[in-house]
Enzyme design. Structure first.
Site, mmCIF file in Angstrom:
data_model
loop_
_atom_site.group_PDB
_atom_site.id
_atom_site.type_symbol
_atom_site.label_atom_id
_atom_site.label_comp_id
_atom_site.label_asym_id
_atom_site.label_seq_id
_atom_site.Cartn_x
_atom_site.Cartn_y
_atom_site.Cartn_z
ATOM 1 N N ASP A 95 4.024 1.823 -4.636
ATOM 2 C CA ASP A 95 2.993 2.381 -5.507
ATOM 3 C C ASP A 95 2.894 1.464 -6.718
ATOM 4 O O ASP A 95 3.864 1.346 -7.489
ATOM 5 C CB ASP A 95 3.413 3.803 -5.909
ATOM 6 C CG ASP A 95 2.344 4.499 -6.738
ATOM 7 O OD1 ASP A 95 1.552 3.799 -7.409
ATOM 8 O OD2 ASP A 95 2.312 5.745 -6.715
ATOM 9 N N ILE A 96 1.754 0.828 -6.890
ATOM 10 C CA ILE A 96 1.645 -0.202 -7.944
ATOM 11 C C ILE A 96 1.724 0.378 -9.355
ATOM 12 O O ILE A 96 1.831 -0.368 -10.318
ATOM 13 C CB ILE A 96 0.377 -1.073 -7.778
ATOM 14 C CG1 ILE A 96 -0.895 -0.217 -7.845
ATOM 15 C CG2 ILE A 96 0.436 -1.884 -6.482
ATOM 16 C CD1 ILE A 96 -2.164 -1.032 -8.084
ATOM 17 N N ASN A 143 -6.085 -5.676 -5.222
ATOM 18 C CA ASN A 143 -7.254 -5.013 -4.645
ATOM 19 C C ASN A 143 -7.159 -3.484 -4.710
ATOM 20 O O ASN A 143 -8.185 -2.811 -4.721
ATOM 21 C CB ASN A 143 -7.405 -5.484 -3.184
ATOM 22 C CG ASN A 143 -8.277 -4.558 -2.379
ATOM 23 O OD1 ASN A 143 -9.499 -4.629 -2.448
ATOM 24 N ND2 ASN A 143 -7.659 -3.654 -1.609
ATOM 25 N N ASP A 158 0.862 -1.196 0.000
ATOM 26 C CA ASP A 158 0.000 0.000 0.000
ATOM 27 C C ASP A 158 0.892 1.237 0.000
ATOM 28 O O ASP A 158 2.067 1.161 0.379
ATOM 29 C CB ASP A 158 -0.924 0.005 1.239
ATOM 30 C CG ASP A 158 -2.217 0.774 1.002
ATOM 31 O OD1 ASP A 158 -2.130 1.998 0.794
ATOM 32 O OD2 ASP A 158 -3.291 0.168 1.001
ATOM 33 N N LYS A 188 -12.235 -1.095 -14.671
ATOM 34 C CA LYS A 188 -12.668 -2.368 -14.090
ATOM 35 C C LYS A 188 -13.073 -3.363 -15.184
ATOM 36 O O LYS A 188 -12.922 -4.578 -15.001
ATOM 37 C CB LYS A 188 -13.805 -2.133 -13.091
ATOM 38 C CG LYS A 188 -13.363 -1.331 -11.860
ATOM 39 C CD LYS A 188 -12.276 -2.046 -11.059
ATOM 40 C CE LYS A 188 -12.002 -1.419 -9.710
ATOM 41 N NZ LYS A 188 -10.978 -2.132 -8.948
ATOM 42 N N TYR A 205 -13.628 4.773 -14.227
ATOM 43 C CA TYR A 205 -13.636 3.623 -13.305
ATOM 44 C C TYR A 205 -14.214 2.381 -13.988
ATOM 45 O O TYR A 205 -13.631 1.294 -13.916
ATOM 46 C CB TYR A 205 -14.459 4.001 -12.077
ATOM 47 C CG TYR A 205 -14.474 2.970 -10.970
ATOM 48 C CD1 TYR A 205 -13.354 2.770 -10.157
ATOM 49 C CD2 TYR A 205 -15.619 2.211 -10.713
ATOM 50 C CE1 TYR A 205 -13.388 1.844 -9.125
ATOM 51 C CE2 TYR A 205 -15.659 1.289 -9.686
ATOM 52 C CZ TYR A 205 -14.541 1.107 -8.887
ATOM 53 O OH TYR A 205 -14.565 0.186 -7.873
#
Ligand SMILES: NC(=O)c1ccc[n+]([C@@H]2O[C@H](COP(=O)([O-])OP(=O)(O)OC[C@H]3O[C@@H](n4cnc5c(N)ncnc54)[C@H](O)[C@@H]3O)[C@@H](O)[C@H]2O)c1
Length: 243
Positions: free
Chosen positions: A56-57, A83, A33, A151, A147
């Site tokens: 940080d992904i 997630n 995270d 997704k 968003y």
């Protein structure tokens, strides 16, 4: 032997519940995270088999370093749960391009980078589980062009990885939460929250642990032959003709 799981966005909300549940299921739990305070706090609360990484992904180098560190320390990876995600809602004609980029970068590109690194490890070890947290918003939701697109991208990514990794013993699935009570949904006004709850067949919000239970099921060794699927955990919101 303890299994190793990486969970992104693990410092709060759904990710925290997933981390707690996987820890209880005896996984060595890697919490990823950008929220350093809550990430460290949770790792401390859970115990010696929980490790927090500030990563940080979106950052390809940081993600590579994370996987290198995990493999150096544990020499395997059993489960990856993607997630981490954000929302920046607005109708498209008012949405700044930066808000499109921000949501796609974290929700889709970040997830893709994590999957890319996990895929080569799991392919080599001929075993592994990836669970991607999408949203029922992937079906399309006004005000969420960024968003919903991100997704929907995660659903597509999940299906491709299931096809690419199936023969290597790696199962890849997505979970589509509906309305879940987390810091993300608590940002909505009470009025909006009530309207959303009334639109639910169950007339209730889900809890983070409802998603965590589904993740544990998909990662369980007893669960075989399910791959490429999107499992709805949404109190039935995605069924019905909507009339
Ligand atoms: N809450 C809901 O009702 C709901 C519904 C459908 C889908 N989801 C999805 O579930 C996931 C978790 O949602 P939540 O409600 O728990 O959100 P949240 O905002 O409570 O938690 C998200 C976590 O992700 C972390 N994060 C954000 N950007 C990051 C980055 N670049 N790198 C690493 N970590 C980062 C945040 O610091 C935070 O701890 C998200 O992917 C969200 O889209 C939530």
């Amino acid at each position: 032997m303890k299994k190793i799981a990486i969970i992104t966005g693990a410092a709060k909300g759904i990710g925290k519940a997933i981390a707690e549940r996987m820890y209880a299921e005896n996984y060595i739990t890697i919490l990823v995270d950008v929220d350093v305070e809550n990430g460290n706090k949770l790792a401390e609360q859970l115990g010696e088999n929980a490790h927090y990484f500030n990563c940080d992904i979106r950052n390809e180098k940081a993600v590579e370093e994370l996987f290198q560190t995990v493999i150096k320390k544990f020499n395997r990876l059993d489960a990856l749960v993607n997630n981490a995600g954000i929302i920046k809602d607005n109708v498209i004609w008012k949405m700044p391009t930066e808000d499109f980029d921000a949501v796609i970068d974290i929700n889709l590109k970040g997830t893709w980078l994590m999957c890319k690194n996990a895929a080569s490890i799991m392919k080599n070890q001929q075993n592994g589980r990836i669970v991607n947290i999408t949203s029922r918003a992937w079906l399309g939701n006004p005000g969420q062009s960024n968003y919903s697109a991100s997704k929907a991208g995660v659903v597509g990514l999940t299906r491709v990885l299931a096809l690419e990794l199936g023969k290597y013993g790696v199962l890849v699935n997505a979970i589509a939460p509906g309305l879940i009570d987390t810091p993300l949904t608590q940002k909505l006004s009470l009025d909006v929250q009530q309207k959303l709850i009334q639109a639910q067949p169950t007339k209730s919000m889900g809890k983070p642990k409802d998603i965590a239970n589904a993740v544990v099921f998909l990662c369980d060794d007893k669960t075989q032959f399910i791959t490429g699927q999107t499992i709805y955990v949404d109190g039935g919101k995605s069924i019905g003709a909507g009339i």
